[in-house]
Design a protein around this motif. Structure first.
Motif, short mmCIF file in Angstrom:
data_model
loop_
_atom_site.label_atom_id
_atom_site.label_comp_id
_atom_site.label_asym_id
_atom_site.label_seq_id
_atom_site.Cartn_x
_atom_site.Cartn_y
_atom_site.Cartn_z
N TYR A 5 50.15 -126.33 52.94
CA TYR A 5 50.70 -125.54 51.83
C TYR A 5 52.02 -124.91 52.24
N TYR A 6 53.05 -125.20 51.44
CA TYR A 6 54.36 -124.57 51.64
C TYR A 6 54.66 -123.71 50.41
N PRO A 7 54.51 -122.37 50.50
CA PRO A 7 54.75 -121.53 49.32
C PRO A 7 56.24 -121.39 48.98
N GLY A 8 57.10 -121.28 50.00
CA GLY A 8 58.52 -121.05 49.75
C GLY A 8 58.81 -119.60 49.43
N CYS A 9 60.10 -119.24 49.47
CA CYS A 9 60.51 -117.84 49.38
C CYS A 9 60.17 -117.21 48.03
N SER A 10 60.39 -117.92 46.94
CA SER A 10 60.16 -117.34 45.62
C SER A 10 58.71 -116.90 45.45
N LEU A 11 57.79 -117.66 46.00
CA LEU A 11 56.37 -117.33 45.82
C LEU A 11 55.93 -116.15 46.66
N GLU A 12 56.82 -115.65 47.52
CA GLU A 12 56.54 -114.40 48.23
C GLU A 12 57.33 -113.25 47.63
N GLY A 13 58.14 -113.53 46.59
CA GLY A 13 58.96 -112.48 45.99
C GLY A 13 58.82 -112.43 44.49
N THR A 14 59.75 -113.05 43.80
CA THR A 14 59.77 -112.95 42.34
C THR A 14 58.68 -113.75 41.66
N ALA A 15 58.03 -114.64 42.37
CA ALA A 15 56.99 -115.47 41.76
C ALA A 15 55.66 -115.32 42.49
N LYS A 16 55.35 -114.09 42.88
CA LYS A 16 54.09 -113.85 43.59
C LYS A 16 52.89 -114.30 42.75
N GLU A 17 53.02 -114.14 41.43
CA GLU A 17 51.89 -114.51 40.57
C GLU A 17 51.62 -116.02 40.61
N TYR A 18 52.67 -116.80 40.83
CA TYR A 18 52.49 -118.26 40.94
C TYR A 18 51.69 -118.58 42.21
N ASP A 19 52.02 -117.90 43.29
CA ASP A 19 51.30 -118.10 44.55
C ASP A 19 49.84 -117.66 44.41
N GLN A 20 49.63 -116.47 43.84
CA GLN A 20 48.27 -115.96 43.68
C GLN A 20 47.43 -116.90 42.82
N ALA A 21 48.01 -117.33 41.71
CA ALA A 21 47.25 -118.18 40.78
C ALA A 21 46.96 -119.55 41.39
#
Length: 329
Positions: A5-21
């Motif tokens: 799994y590679y989340p990338g920077c956005s999924l640790e910042g402005t798109a945390k909800e995408y990572d969580q979901a």
């Protein structure tokens, strides 16, 4: 079933909800994710404009870290821009031996190397191809009956690499959406560009492009996306677009894993639904959403839509509301 799994920077910042979901949905579907150890930025859209080797090395480092992982599995990437950068680098290095040598020379300073074996996959590819609608249908807890969903793909998950769908007439989301009990909006805007970073450099053009997508989705209850940049443009600028175009109705914009997760009965907090910028009160009522309670049931709408993004501060730029993390794609 398991993936790196590679989340990338956005999924640790402005798109945390995408990572969580994404994590919550795949766990519910009994898919194991192993996050790539010590991953770093893929280079976003900035690195290729500075140096081809820099772009290859930044993305290549993450591919090398994935190759070095203990488990051998495909690399799953939710962010469309990260997916494109990693996919493009993998394809380039496999086709260009000199580029492979140059990149490995850079990576050698960190005692890393890349062979080109890793397979880069977009989240939508895994959901639609490996899991399929039957995996969703078999775990439905709250059917999304009477909900109309506009599937929005954006550009980067299908262009220029049409690995799992037709980039001009994509359909890979449709079976997944129908598996929840929802209806799919018939429209042609799914693969249209949202304006991407033009929203910050050429705002008039960006708003025109995003505005056309929002207008075309007016008969839907929700837009489902698979890209942090598309999500941000479509949800964060609704009010400004409304002022310019006179479009008077707001529309909920969710990441696809959030929509699927609601149908599977995953609590809203686990799906990060409180972090979305555009979830209308009408939509919350339809899914009986409460910040402290799990989704209880899908209800028929009682009222029409509210004004766009009524919960947002008119004068507060989107960049100042959610500034953590990189959205530079």
């Amino acid at each position: 079933m398991q993936y790196l799994y590679y989340p990338g920077c956005s999924l640790e910042g402005t798109a945390k909800e995408y990572d969580q979901a994404t994590r919550a949905l795949l766990q519910r579907l009994e898919v194991r994710l192993t996050e790539v150890e010590d991953w770093t930025c893929c280079g976003a859209s900035a690195a290729p404009g500075i140096s081809r080797l820099l772009a290859l090395a930044l993305a290549g480092r993450n591919l090398a870290m994935a190759e070095r992982a203990k488990i051998k599995a495909d690399l799953l990437v939710p962010c469309s821009a990260c997916y494109l950068n990693l996919k493009k680098t993998a394809e380039t290095l496999r086709a260009d031996p000199q580029a492979m040598r140059d990149t490995n020379e850079v990576l050698a300073e960190e005692e890393l190397s890349i062979s080109g074996k890793i397979r880069v996959r977009h989240l939508l590819d895994v959901l639609a191809t490996d899991l399929g609608p039957s995996a969703i249908a078999g775990k439905i807890a709250f059917p999304l009956k009477d909900l109309v969903v506009a599937p929005y793909y954006g550009c980067q998950c299908l262009r220029p690499y049409p690995m799992f769908d037709d980039p001009q007439k994509p359909t890979s989301m449709e079976g997944l959406i129908r598996a929840t009990g929802a209806e799919v909006l018939s429209w042609s805007m799914g693969p249209r560009c949202c304006g991407a970073s033009h929203m910050t450099t050429h705002m008039d053009q960006g708003m025109q492009l995003s505005g056309a997508i929002l207008a075309a989705a007016r008969d839907a209850d929700v837009i489902a996306t698979v890209c942090p940049m598309c999500q941000l443009n479509l949800e964060g600028f609704q009010k400004q677009i409304s002022r310019r175009t006179g479009q008077g109705e707001a529309i909920t914009v969710l990441y696809l894993p959030q929509l699927l997760g609601i149908a599977l009965g995953i609590p809203p907090k686990e799906l990060g639904l409180t972090l979305n910028l555009a979830v209308t009160e009408a939509f919350k009522k339809r899914i009986a959403m409460n910040e402290d309670l799990p989704v209880l049931a899908v209800q028929r709408p009682e009222t029409g839509r509210q004004p766009p993004c009524e919960n947002l501060n008119d004068d507060e730029p989107i960049s100042q509301r959610r500034t953590m993390g990189a959205h530079s794609h």
